[in-house]
Structure formats: C-alpha cells, structure tokens
Design a protein around this motif. Structure first.
Motif, PDB file in Angstrom:
ATOM      1  N   GLU A  47     -13.236  -6.564   8.074  1.00 19.76           N
ATOM      2  CA  GLU A  47     -13.629  -5.312   7.417  1.00 19.76           C
ATOM      3  C   GLU A  47     -13.324  -4.107   8.297  1.00 19.76           C
ATOM      4  N   GLY A  51     -10.770  -2.630   6.087  1.00 18.40           N
ATOM      5  CA  GLY A  51     -11.650  -2.109   5.056  1.00 18.40           C
ATOM      6  C   GLY A  51     -11.847  -3.119   3.939  1.00 18.40           C
ATOM      7  N   GLY A  52     -11.921  -2.616   2.711  1.00 17.82           N
ATOM      8  CA  GLY A  52     -12.166  -3.489   1.570  1.00 17.82           C
ATOM      9  C   GLY A  52     -10.929  -4.104   0.960  1.00 17.82           C
ATOM     10  N   ALA A  53      -9.770  -3.880   1.572  1.00 15.51           N
ATOM     11  CA  ALA A  53      -8.523  -4.420   1.005  1.00 15.51           C
ATOM     12  C   ALA A  53      -7.705  -5.131   2.082  1.00 15.51           C
ATOM     13  N   THR A 153     -14.951   1.165   9.520  1.00 19.37           N
ATOM     14  CA  THR A 153     -16.333   1.386   9.099  1.00 19.37           C
ATOM     15  C   THR A 153     -17.346   0.856  10.108  1.00 19.37           C
TER      16      THR A 153
END
Length: 272
Positions: A47, A51-53, A153
């Motif tokens: 992550e 990130g989310g992808a 993040t």
C-alpha cells in the motif's frame, strides 16, 4: 543498527551507510525504519509503494527491493566483525518483514525519551529543567521528517504523527520559558511560528503573552484579531474560550496572565 528519520533518512550498520539510490527501495527502508524492531505486513508495504492500485507483480517486486536492501546490509556487515547475516537484520516473518536494530540508536525513540523527561519536569513545576530537557529533545531534529523520501500513505501518516509530537514538545518548551520570564527572548521565535502555523491557538496565545509582558499590548491584541479572522475565514470558527479569556485579560492589562494558554487548553491546530 543506527536509524535517523528526524530529517533526512540515515540507516547505518556498524557505522556503514545503508542507502539505496532508487526511490522505491528507499521508501521500503524508510517504512521499516519508522517501525524498527516491529513487523511490517506485506500488504502495508505494498500500500505504501503503490497505494490502492498495485500491479500484479507487486509482491515479486517488493521481494526484489528486500533483496536489494539485504545486499547493502551484507556489504556493510563485511566491514565489521559480526557473525550475523543480512537476513538476521532484515528478517522475513510469516506475512511481513522486520528491521532489527539489535540495540542501536533510533533518533525518534530518543526524542520521545527526552521529551518525556521534559513533560515530567513540567508536571513537577521544574520549569528550568523542563525547558532544558525539551530543548535537548528538539535538538535531535535536523529538518522535516524523512525530507528526502517519496512518501506514500503509510509514511505520510507517520510523518504527521512525529511532526505533531515535535510541535507539542515545542509548545511545552515555550510555555516553560514563559514561566521563567523569558518573554523577550521568545519574540523572534514566536513571530516565525505563528506565521508558519496560522491557526495554532496555543502558539498565538503564547505570542500574545510574550508581547504583552514586553510592553507591546496593542500588538498582542492584534495577534488575537488576526488569528480570529483566519479561523473564521478558513474554518468558520471563533477562537477558543481559553484564548478569549486571555484576550480579555490583556484588555484589562493583566500581564501576568498565563493560565489561559498552553497545550492543555485544546487549541485547534491546522498547520499552514
């Protein structure tokens, strides 16, 4: 292993630097350093990096970054008489990885230790000791946390946490100095701080007290009005009741007022 994150990242094993040049391996090392001696799950590292992808190859690519870090650790170990291996320091665990410091120095842990001593001195009303210990803690900071690292993040969350801890220690050190009557010496520092943290009520309150005690009552009241205008414009909020009481005390010319300010008053913080 010695770790520094309160500024640029520095990781050393036996005095030898471990610092990859590529951004993403540096990112992995930074997150491991922020949680030294604790396991970081693979999912958390992925992550942070993507990130989310994440790409389909995320786990394989992460393993490559871990191997690169171990190569650098291994090179450092060849320079010292140590029987452990790179895998003993960057440990693979079920579901994640852990960076072992083996009793090395970690600057953010040392900051917390020194700051804690300062807070205990404040509680004991030893303001001279508190000011000294908190200044000693703050001296460990050489810049913004991980100023040379590309943050995702997870790192960003840790950076904010540490910056908040630094700001609280700074707030308490200034309060100790005010209680020691060092208001004139604080004016230049507080001028910079209230411009950097435009909605930090405690710092503005401390600046008001320092100005008023220096015979600059009008300027102290102007600080309140500027803060009030900023809070209303940015947040649609009035200053806290504590700061309002401080303003009224200054209006009534009570220069010894200090109880209305301080980190314990619940002042709102929005760094700008």
């Amino acid at each position: 292993m010695d770790i520094e994150v309160l500024g640029a990242l520095s990781v050393r094993e036996g005095g030898r630097p471990i610092m990859p040049t590529a951004p993403k391996p540096r990112q992995v090392l930074a997150l491991l350093a922020l949680h030294a001696d604790h396991m970081i799950p693979v999912g958390t590292l992925i992550e942070e990096l993507w990130g989310g992808a994440p790409p389909r190859s995320a786990r394989t690519t992460l393993q490559t970054y871990i191997l690169q870090l171990r190569e650098q650790i291994g090179e450092a170990l060849t320079q010292v008489s140590d029987r452990c291996t790179a895998k003993d320091i960057l440990v693979t665990l079920p579901g994640g990885y852990r960076l072992e410091t083996r009793g090395g120095n970690i600057d953010y842990q040392e900051f917390e230790r020194r700051a804690g001593a300062g807070y205990r001195a404040m509680d004991a009303e030893d303001y001279t000791g508190a000011a000294r210990r908190l200044a000693d803690a703050l001296s460990l900071w050489t810049g913004m946390v991980l100023s040379d690292i590309q943050a995702g993040t997870q790192i960003d969350m840790e950076v904010k946490r540490l910056e908040e801890a630094r700001l609280y220690a700074l707030d308490q050190r200034i309060e100790a100095d005010l209680r020691l009557g060092r208001h004139r010496e604080l004016l230049a520092e507080l001028t910079v701080l209230v411009n950097r943290y435009r909605m930090h009520e405690s710092l503005h309150g401390q600046f008001m007290v320092a100005l008023h005690r220096s015979g600059r009552r009008g300027e102290a009241l102007n600080v309140y009005q500027r803060l009030r205008a900023t809070l209303i414009e940015e947040l649609g909020l009035e200053p806290s009741a504590a700061l309002g009481r401080l303003q009224r005390s200054i209006l009534l010319s009570s220069p010894d007022t200090l109880g209305a300010i301080g980190a314990g008053t619940g002042g709102r913080l929005v760094a700008r």
